[in-house]
Design a protein around this motif. Sequence first.
Motif, PDB file in Angstrom:
ATOM      1  N   ASN A   1      -0.188  -2.388   0.679  1.00 39.78           N
ATOM      2  CA  ASN A   1      -1.366  -2.782  -0.077  1.00 39.78           C
ATOM      3  C   ASN A   1      -2.256  -3.748   0.688  1.00 39.78           C
ATOM      4  O   ASN A   1      -3.460  -3.796   0.460  1.00 39.78           O
ATOM      5  CB  ASN A   1      -0.967  -3.375  -1.425  1.00 39.78           C
ATOM      6  CG  ASN A   1      -0.399  -2.335  -2.371  1.00 39.78           C
ATOM      7  OD1 ASN A   1      -0.659  -1.140  -2.227  1.00 39.78           O
ATOM      8  ND2 ASN A   1       0.381  -2.765  -3.338  1.00 39.78           N
TER       9      ASN A   1
ATOM     10  N   GLN B   1       6.367   7.103  -2.345  1.00 40.77           N
ATOM     11  CA  GLN B   1       6.488   8.544  -2.565  1.00 40.77           C
ATOM     12  C   GLN B   1       6.732   9.269  -1.236  1.00 40.77           C
ATOM     13  O   GLN B   1       5.953   9.147  -0.304  1.00 40.77           O
ATOM     14  CB  GLN B   1       5.211   9.084  -3.210  1.00 40.77           C
ATOM     15  CG  GLN B   1       5.244  10.554  -3.544  1.00 40.77           C
ATOM     16  CD  GLN B   1       6.080  10.862  -4.771  1.00 40.77           C
ATOM     17  OE1 GLN B   1       6.213  10.027  -5.653  1.00 40.77           O
ATOM     18  NE2 GLN B   1       6.654  12.027  -4.815  1.00 40.77           N
TER      19      GLN B   1
ATOM     20  N   ASN C   1      -7.764   8.604   0.575  1.00 43.99           N
ATOM     21  CA  ASN C   1      -7.265   7.578  -0.340  1.00 43.99           C
ATOM     22  C   ASN C   1      -5.773   7.362  -0.146  1.00 43.99           C
ATOM     23  O   ASN C   1      -5.036   8.299   0.142  1.00 43.99           O
ATOM     24  CB  ASN C   1      -7.517   7.990  -1.798  1.00 43.99           C
ATOM     25  CG  ASN C   1      -8.988   7.972  -2.142  1.00 43.99           C
ATOM     26  OD1 ASN C   1      -9.755   7.246  -1.521  1.00 43.99           O
ATOM     27  ND2 ASN C   1      -9.383   8.773  -3.107  1.00 43.99           N
ATOM     28  N   ALA C   2      -5.357   6.128  -0.347  1.00 45.12           N
ATOM     29  CA  ALA C   2      -3.936   5.808  -0.280  1.00 45.12           C
ATOM     30  C   ALA C   2      -3.247   6.401  -1.502  1.00 45.12           C
ATOM     31  O   ALA C   2      -3.827   6.462  -2.580  1.00 45.12           O
ATOM     32  CB  ALA C   2      -3.739   4.299  -0.247  1.00 45.12           C
ATOM     33  N   PRO C   3      -2.011   6.846  -1.343  1.00 45.18           N
ATOM     34  CA  PRO C   3      -1.293   7.381  -2.503  1.00 45.18           C
ATOM     35  C   PRO C   3      -1.064   6.293  -3.535  1.00 45.18           C
ATOM     36  O   PRO C   3      -0.974   5.114  -3.204  1.00 45.18           O
ATOM     37  CB  PRO C   3       0.025   7.879  -1.917  1.00 45.18           C
ATOM     38  CG  PRO C   3       0.174   7.181  -0.612  1.00 45.18           C
ATOM     39  CD  PRO C   3      -1.217   6.846  -0.142  1.00 45.18           C
ATOM     40  N   SER C   4      -0.978   6.694  -4.811  1.00 49.22           N
ATOM     41  CA  SER C   4      -0.783   5.704  -5.861  1.00 49.22           C
ATOM     42  C   SER C   4       0.579   5.021  -5.738  1.00 49.22           C
ATOM     43  O   SER C   4       0.734   3.882  -6.134  1.00 49.22           O
ATOM     44  CB  SER C   4      -0.939   6.352  -7.234  1.00 49.22           C
ATOM     45  OG  SER C   4      -0.003   7.398  -7.382  1.00 49.22           O
ATOM     46  N   ASN C   5       1.551   5.724  -5.195  1.00 50.13           N
ATOM     47  CA  ASN C   5       2.866   5.145  -4.975  1.00 50.13           C
ATOM     48  C   ASN C   5       3.203   5.254  -3.490  1.00 50.13           C
ATOM     49  O   ASN C   5       3.558   6.329  -3.019  1.00 50.13           O
ATOM     50  CB  ASN C   5       3.925   5.859  -5.820  1.00 50.13           C
ATOM     51  CG  ASN C   5       5.307   5.274  -5.626  1.00 50.13           C
ATOM     52  OD1 ASN C   5       5.520   4.379  -4.827  1.00 50.13           O
ATOM     53  ND2 ASN C   5       6.269   5.810  -6.346  1.00 50.13           N
ATOM     54  N   PRO C   6       3.114   4.155  -2.739  1.00 52.00           N
ATOM     55  CA  PRO C   6       3.369   4.217  -1.300  1.00 52.00           C
ATOM     56  C   PRO C   6       4.802   4.606  -0.940  1.00 52.00           C
ATOM     57  O   PRO C   6       5.070   4.977   0.191  1.00 52.00           O
ATOM     58  CB  PRO C   6       3.049   2.817  -0.803  1.00 52.00           C
ATOM     59  CG  PRO C   6       2.720   1.991  -1.967  1.00 52.00           C
ATOM     60  CD  PRO C   6       2.711   2.844  -3.183  1.00 52.00           C
TER      61      PRO C   6
ATOM     62  N   VAL D   1       5.764  -2.150  -0.136  1.00 51.12           N
ATOM     63  CA  VAL D   1       4.575  -1.894  -0.971  1.00 51.12           C
ATOM     64  C   VAL D   1       3.551  -3.010  -0.779  1.00 51.12           C
ATOM     65  O   VAL D   1       2.356  -2.750  -0.646  1.00 51.12           O
ATOM     66  CB  VAL D   1       4.974  -1.724  -2.455  1.00 51.12           C
ATOM     67  CG1 VAL D   1       3.741  -1.714  -3.359  1.00 51.12           C
ATOM     68  CG2 VAL D   1       5.794  -0.462  -2.647  1.00 51.12           C
TER      69      VAL D   1
END
Length: 74
Positions: free
Chosen positions: A70, A9, A2-7, A66
Motif C-alpha cells: 500500500n 491474492q 490498478n492494484a488488486p483489491s487484495n495484494p 500489505v
Amino acid sequence: MNAPSNPLQGKTLEAILTDLVAHIGWDEMARAVDIRCFTHEPSISSSLKFLRRTPWAREKVEALYVQHVNQGRV
C-alpha cells in the motif's frame, strides 16, 4: 494498471517473504515482527517452516506485506 483489491491474492508465502527480503531486508522485517527466524541466521527456508506452523506470525508477516504494498515499497 490498478492494484488488486487484495495484494495477497495469488501470492504464496514464499513469494511474500522473497519480496519483503528484497525490498526491506531481514533487519526491518525483524523490527516489525520480532521472531527468531528473522533475527538469528535468517533464511527463507527457516522462515517458511516457522510461519507455516505459526498462524499469528504468518498474519503479522502478511499484514507487513500489505502495508508495504500500500505504501508502494514492494
